[in-house]
Scaffold this active site. Structure first.
Site, short mmCIF file in Angstrom:
data_model
loop_
_atom_site.label_atom_id
_atom_site.label_comp_id
_atom_site.label_asym_id
_atom_site.label_seq_id
_atom_site.Cartn_x
_atom_site.Cartn_y
_atom_site.Cartn_z
N ASP A 89 0.83 -1.21 0.00
CA ASP A 89 0.00 0.00 0.00
C ASP A 89 0.86 1.25 0.00
OD1 ASP A 89 -2.05 1.76 0.10
OD2 ASP A 89 -2.75 1.22 2.11
N ASP A 271 -1.78 5.38 -5.85
CA ASP A 271 -2.09 4.57 -4.69
C ASP A 271 -2.29 3.10 -5.04
OD1 ASP A 271 -2.96 3.49 -2.35
OD2 ASP A 271 -4.83 4.60 -2.26
#
Ligand code: NAG
Ligand code: NAG
Ligand code: NAG
Ligand code: NAG
Ligand code: NAG
Ligand code: NAG
Ligand code: NAG
Ligand code: NAG
Length: 402
Positions: A89, A271
């Site tokens: 992440d 992201d």
């Protein structure tokens, strides 16, 4: 067709896992978890065994595309290490285990005296913070790395936690009692301990051909030219809040064929913890209106539906970054029909990966280039020079065969 709430849960959770929370509020629908498609635990054992080792400098470690919607890597914690499949992440910065496989404490596990709570878009974890040895690859073990042991959590089916490679500032406010303290990230400690010389990592994702496809790689401490072609185009990390808290950049414009989607320089984020590509609602409307007959399946999946008759006429969706076009071609904009069953969406319906953010533009975070964008390009996250780089790959362009 699988229960829509199951699907929405899955997409929205990943689409929001990292866009959070202290500073960014993106409206999300919180739904009951009734789905099961994430139940199969991802396996990265093969990945772990086959990591590519370089003799010095940057380390390239395999990453696995799991059920098309997220990437995990195998991370060892403790001594001897227990291996966990953690979501990679770039939009959050705490690392934790325990949501699937439980935390196995060894002699290297030292409680730090802190509790930890991190809220994500629709999920969270809460637990106890430890220092432990974190092994990313053979010969690449970080000691005294602060990690969370998740005791309570929501929405982490099929994975064991997260490896957070976002900026360290995102860890502020997550500990208790030291609410003002930062938790040094994996990258911070790898640099401090001399495991890497540059605080840079490169991510290579690619469209998966199976629901468990170890087709990705993450290079810690540098970039790996094997994974891209031509030059890397860099954009400075944006100064516009709230994108500036993340790996945020400005795009100067976005077009869909001859249609303008984003007319001026606009800030957003890159992201890996978001599955889809999200555009502020006003920008998304322009995209939607440019595709004849397309509509947003708001009540069921939250995905765009494209009539078969419009597929052949689809145009490239181009993001201009520092003067260069980074294009999502037709294939990049669509979910392959043969993946529908695993996504849990109606078979035979053509869905797409571009969707709306949930708020109009002007908030300083007006797009998210998520996993489906990253699958087309090599992306370099360069904290040393405060910039994000993008390069073309062998799979940047492909032909869509419905
Ligand atoms: C995923 O792939 C790995 C290695 O290729 C394999 O060991 C594992 O069984 C697979 N898992 C599933 C759920 O198919
Ligand atoms: C945890 O590790 C950090 C360094 O990463 C160190 O400063 C701190 O003292 C350690 N805490 C404990 C309880 O060992
Ligand atoms: C972790 O940090 C503490 C406090 O600085 C230190 O005493 C300990 O030796 C460190 N442990 C390792 C394994 O480096
Ligand atoms: C930490 O969490 C435990 C429960 O897991 C709780 O009893 C304790 O009071 C918490 N401590 C702090 C400082 O929040
Ligand atoms: C990309 O294609 C070139 C030319 O076919 C090949 O040499 C290279 O190994 C490929 N790179 C990757 C990462 O597959
Ligand atoms: C890479 O950049 C250099 C210097 O800016 C330029 O001369 C060269 O043509 C570029 N190569 C490619 C393949 O874009
Ligand atoms: C979009 O990008 C592609 C690839 O660079 C390019 O071929 C195409 O001309 C671009 N389209 C527009 C409208 O700029
Ligand atoms: C980046 O985009 C924001 C709008 O999101 C704008 O206010 C800002 O001026 C842009 N920055 C640059 C350097 O263009």
């Amino acid at each position: 067709m699988r229960s829509f709430s199951a699907f929405l849960f899955a997409v929205i959770i990943t689409a929001s896992r990292s866009t959070s929370w202290a500073s960014v509020t993106i409206p999300l629908t919180k739904l009951e978890r009734t789905g099961s498609y994430l139940q199969g635990s991802p396996h990265a054992d093969g990945a772990r065994a086959s990591f590519l080792e370089t003799t010095s400098g940057p380390k390239t470690i395999p990453a696995t595309n799991v059920v098309y919607i997220q990437y995990t890597m195998s991370v060892g914690v403790g001594s001897p290490p227990t291996y966990y499949d953690l979501i990679i992440d770039t939009g959050s910065s705490n690392t934790f285990v325990g949501t699937g496989k439980k935390y196995v404490r060894t002699s290297t596990s030292v409680p730090t005296g802190q509790n930890v709570t991190v809220a994500y878009g629709t999920g969270f974890f809460s637990g106890i913070e430890y220092n432990d040895t974190v092994t990313l690859a053979a010969g690449f073990a970080i000691t005294n790395q602060s990690i969370g042991d998740a005791l309570e959590f929501a929405y982490f089916d099929g994975v064991d936690g997260i490896i957070g490679v976002g900026p360290v500032d995102l860890t502020r406010g997550k500990l208790s009692p030291d609410t003002g303290a930062l938790t040094p990230t994996i990258m911070d400690n790898a640099l401090k301990q001399g495991l890497i010389k540059q605080q840079i990592f490169g991510i290579s994702f690619a469209p998966a051909t199976t629901s468990n496809d170890t087709n990705g790689a993450i290079t810690y401490g540098g970039i790996d030219p094997a994974f891209y072609t031509g030059n890397i185009t860099y954009a400075p990390v944006t100064k516009t809040l709230s994108a500036a808290h993340f790996w945020g950049i400005n795009v100067t414009d976005v077009t869909y064929g001859t249609h303008t989607v984003i007319p001026q320089s606009t800030a957003g984020i890159v992201d890996s913890g978001t599955t889809l590509v999200l555009l502020a609602d006003d920008f998304f409307s322009r995209y939607l209106q440019a595709i004849p007959g397309a509509y947003l399946d708001v009540s069921n999946t939250g995905l765009i539906v494209i009539p078969p008759s419009s597929v052949a006429g689809m145009q490239p969706l181009n993001f201009t970054i520092n003067g260069r076009a980074f294009s999502m071609d037709t294939a990049a904009q669509l979910i392959p029909l043969n993946e529908n069953a695993i996504w849990g969406i109606e078979t035979g319906v053509q869905y797409g990966v571009i969707t709306k953010l949930g708020a109009d533009s002007g908030r300083g975070l007006d797009f998210i280039l998520g996993q489906k964008f990253m699958e087309k390009y090599y992306v370099v996250f360069d904290a040393d020079h405060n910039r994000v780089g993008f390069a073309y790959t062998n799979h940047t362009f492909s032909t869509y065969l419905p």
